[in-house]
Design a protein around this motif. Structure first.
Motif, PDB file in Angstrom:
ATOM      1  N   GLU A 303     -43.842  17.879  -8.097  1.00  0.00           N
ATOM      2  CA  GLU A 303     -44.469  17.842  -6.783  1.00  0.00           C
ATOM      3  C   GLU A 303     -46.282  17.298  -7.205  1.00  0.00           C
ATOM      4  O   GLU A 303     -46.697  16.623  -6.473  1.00  0.00           O
ATOM      5  N   VAL A 304     -46.677  17.923  -8.218  1.00  0.00           N
ATOM      6  CA  VAL A 304     -48.139  17.399  -8.737  1.00  0.00           C
ATOM      7  C   VAL A 304     -47.901  15.896  -9.178  1.00  0.00           C
ATOM      8  O   VAL A 304     -48.994  15.188  -8.320  1.00  0.00           O
ATOM      9  N   HIS A 307     -48.444  13.357  -6.400  1.00  0.00           N
ATOM     10  CA  HIS A 307     -49.786  13.338  -5.762  1.00  0.00           C
ATOM     11  C   HIS A 307     -50.704  12.434  -6.388  1.00  0.00           C
ATOM     12  O   HIS A 307     -51.898  12.210  -6.112  1.00  0.00           O
ATOM     13  N   LYS A 333     -57.114  18.744  -5.222  1.00  0.00           N
ATOM     14  CA  LYS A 333     -56.073  18.536  -4.511  1.00  0.00           C
ATOM     15  C   LYS A 333     -54.773  18.875  -5.494  1.00  0.00           C
ATOM     16  O   LYS A 333     -54.023  19.594  -5.030  1.00  0.00           O
ATOM     17  N   LEU A 334     -54.812  18.365  -6.552  1.00  0.00           N
ATOM     18  CA  LEU A 334     -53.763  18.499  -7.749  1.00  0.00           C
ATOM     19  C   LEU A 334     -53.600  19.731  -8.137  1.00  0.00           C
ATOM     20  O   LEU A 334     -52.630  20.415  -8.518  1.00  0.00           O
ATOM     21  N   THR A 337     -52.082  21.930  -5.480  1.00  0.00           N
ATOM     22  CA  THR A 337     -50.628  21.640  -5.472  1.00  0.00           C
ATOM     23  C   THR A 337     -49.932  22.352  -6.760  1.00  0.00           C
ATOM     24  O   THR A 337     -48.844  22.876  -6.404  1.00  0.00           O
ATOM     25  N   TYR A 338     -50.492  22.522  -7.820  1.00  0.00           N
ATOM     26  CA  TYR A 338     -49.849  23.324  -8.880  1.00  0.00           C
ATOM     27  C   TYR A 338     -49.862  24.609  -8.502  1.00  0.00           C
ATOM     28  O   TYR A 338     -48.862  25.592  -8.665  1.00  0.00           O
ATOM     29  N   GLY A 341     -47.722  25.533  -5.878  1.00  0.00           N
ATOM     30  CA  GLY A 341     -46.038  25.545  -6.163  1.00  0.00           C
ATOM     31  C   GLY A 341     -45.781  26.585  -7.288  1.00  0.00           C
ATOM     32  O   GLY A 341     -44.686  27.220  -6.938  1.00  0.00           O
TER      33      GLY A 341
END
Length: 540
Positions: A303-304, A307, A333-334, A337-338, A341
């Protein structure tokens, strides 16, 4: 003292007096440059001798008794995993002091059959899932092609090598860094989440390998999850004084901390009583637990990566990760995301600090840091970043991470006073001159390996502290750290000498000559740099 499992294992192997003699071919190997010979470690030599002896005995007309027992043992393991009622015994839990107020629960499977099955299952699944994992997930991977290197096993050194390489490529750009750590991963991971991730990976492998059957490995994996939960096997021991007495843990350390409130906030259970009944946590020390970390976090990795852009670097080592980017917004943003998640997987990431105080102890205590500038000489930026035991400055200078440095100092003291001296008090089996010499050799081999004068210049350090920091390059900051490690080790040996003399003066049963009169050939300090921490990196 030998356990039942130890005795059983010894009965399945050839006795020491019957081992094949290795000779120079077995005891030595060529260094990487091919120009020198380096002695293999004792464990490597033992492994080779046992393997060669078994291979020799297999060809004999009449097989020795141990080999018949070994064949029976293997057959028993094969039959066990075919049993639909297959189970593992619960592992034994041992507390290890983590800080002044708590312990870490380490687990050991004391049944030899269970241990062997778990190790083989881990090896099989690691190979099976290897191609499904993200390339820069660096921990607990099997051999693969990595950055052009074939049959390569990645380690934490590769994480630092990638950051060094990236920093050099982006030397003229602003760099932003995010870090995230998970709270007590092994104690909080949900068995339902593990099962879901496991079967998702298995379906992908099955498509690529339609002929493979997974009934037996599924049975083993499920048995591994069912044999242990953190609430049942660990957390309940907080209220068992006998457990702490048996393991010689005193004072405020008699506690296994947990993050049950954060787990409830994550929605993993509706109530505390429901949480205590859940299948949650995997045994720290069990071979499959490290693979489970990769299985669970693999979906977050992908997922990371969906992006990221060309100028982004994302690395993960077990449950630690770092992001480096040329864009603050994308780094931010990354990170989330982590972070989000991990929360979707019912894990508990450390909250990022709202305001970072750079270049002071508070900065290093922060477990999660979101999108901060990595630069030299700026009040709103960090000069150093830390990952997997190393710290790197923006100009490329590398040193030992402060926590790792402190841990090595503490280990020196622990070896001298807790693991050796205190255990021989009042015992008369210590021969003249052996105690100080054994302490000295243990500290040296632990720190820089079994180095000798003749091979010091070309020896590759293995199975020691120096081997864990191969990416270090000599610089003024590192030089001070290494000199401090050497100085502290000398202080510990001096203190040990005084302790031994004091014990002797009190009339305790110690037979040895005066510790001040040491043979120069056994005294590392008299040889100059050979056995020093400093020499291992200065010689390069």
């Amino acid at each position: 003292m030998l356990t039942n499992a130890d005795r059983q294992l010894l009965s399945l192997l050839p006795s020491r007096k019957h081992w094949v003699t290795l000779g120079e071919k077995g005891r030595y190997r060529k260094t990487e440059d091919g120009a020198h010979l380096q002695r293999r470690s004792a464990s490597q030599c033992n492994k080779m001798a046992i393997q060669w002896t078994i291979e020799k005995d297999m060809s004999r007309a009449v097989k020795p008794a141990y080999l018949l027992k070994l064949e029976t043992f293997v057959t028993k393991l094969q039959n066990r995993v075919k049993d639909i009622e297959f189970r593992f015994d619960a592992p034994m839990v041992f507390p290890e002091k983590k800080d002044e107020s708590s312990c870490r629960p380490l687990c050991k499977f004391t049944n030899l059959e269970d241990s062997v099955i778990i190790i083989l299952a881990n090896k099989y699944l690691t190979e099976l899932f290897n191609n499904q994992f993200y390339d820069e997930s660096l921990a607990f991977r099997s051999k693969r092609t990595y950055h052009g290197q074939k049959d390569y096993v990645t380690s934490h050194h590769d994480a630092i090598a990638r950051i060094k390489e990236y920093r050099k490529q982006m030397s003229d750009r602003n760099l932003y860094v995010s870090e995230c750590d998970l709270k007590k991963f092994y104690d909080t991971v949900s068995h339902n989440v593990v099962r879901k991730c496991y079967h998702m990976l298995l379906r992908k492998v099955a498509k690529e390998n339609p002929g493979l059957q997974f009934d037996e490995i599924n049975r083993v994996f499920e048995a591994y999850l069912r044999c242990y939960t953190f609430p049942k096997n660990v957390y309940c021991k907080n209220h068992c004084p006998d457990f702490w007495e048996e393991n010689h843990i005193d004072g405020k350390c008699r506690s296994f901390k947990w993050v049950k409130d954060e787990l409830l906030d994550n929605g993993i259970a509706k109530s505390q009583s429901g949480l205590m009944r859940m299948g949650i946590g995997v045994p720290q020390g069990g071979a499959l637990s490290a693979l489970i970390a990769n299985m669970v976090l693999n979906s977050v990795d992908h997922e990371v990566m969906s992006h990221t852009k060309e100028n982004d670097l994302y690395l993960r080592y077990c449950d630690d990760m770092i992001i480096v980017s040329t864009c603050r917004q994308r780094c931010h943003k990354l990170f989330f995301t982590y972070y989000n998640g991990a929360k979707k997987l019912k894990l508990v990431p450390h909250e990022p600090e709202k305001r970072l105080e750079f270049n002071n102890p508070k900065f290093w205590k922060s477990k999660s840091k979101n999108a901060y500038l990595w630069a030299m000489g700026q009040t709103d930026a960090a000069e150093w970043i830390g990952f997997v035991g190393y710290e790197m400055r923006r100009d490329g200078m590398i040193r030992i991470r402060r926590k790792s440095f402190r841990k090595e100092l503490d280990k020196q003291q622990s070896v001298v006073f807790e693991k050796v001296l205190d255990k021989i008090k009042g015992k008369d089996r210590v021969s003249d001159g052996s105690l100080y010499g054994s302490l000295e050799r243990k500290l040296v081999s632990m720190s820089v390996g079994k180095v000798a004068v003749w091979n010091a210049k070309f020896m590759e350090s293995e199975m020691c502290w120096a081997d864990g920091f191969r990416e270090l390059e000599m610089n003024p900051v590192l030089s001070r750290q290494l000199h401090e490690l050497d100085r502290h080790r000398g202080m510990m040996l001096s203190a040990a000498a005084k302790r031994i003399k004091k014990m002797k003066d009190k009339g305790e049963k110690l037979k040895r000559k005066d510790v001040e009169q040491l043979d120069d050939e056994k005294n590392p300090d008299s040889r100059g740099m050979v056995h020093s921490y400093y020499y291992q990196f200065a010689k390069e």
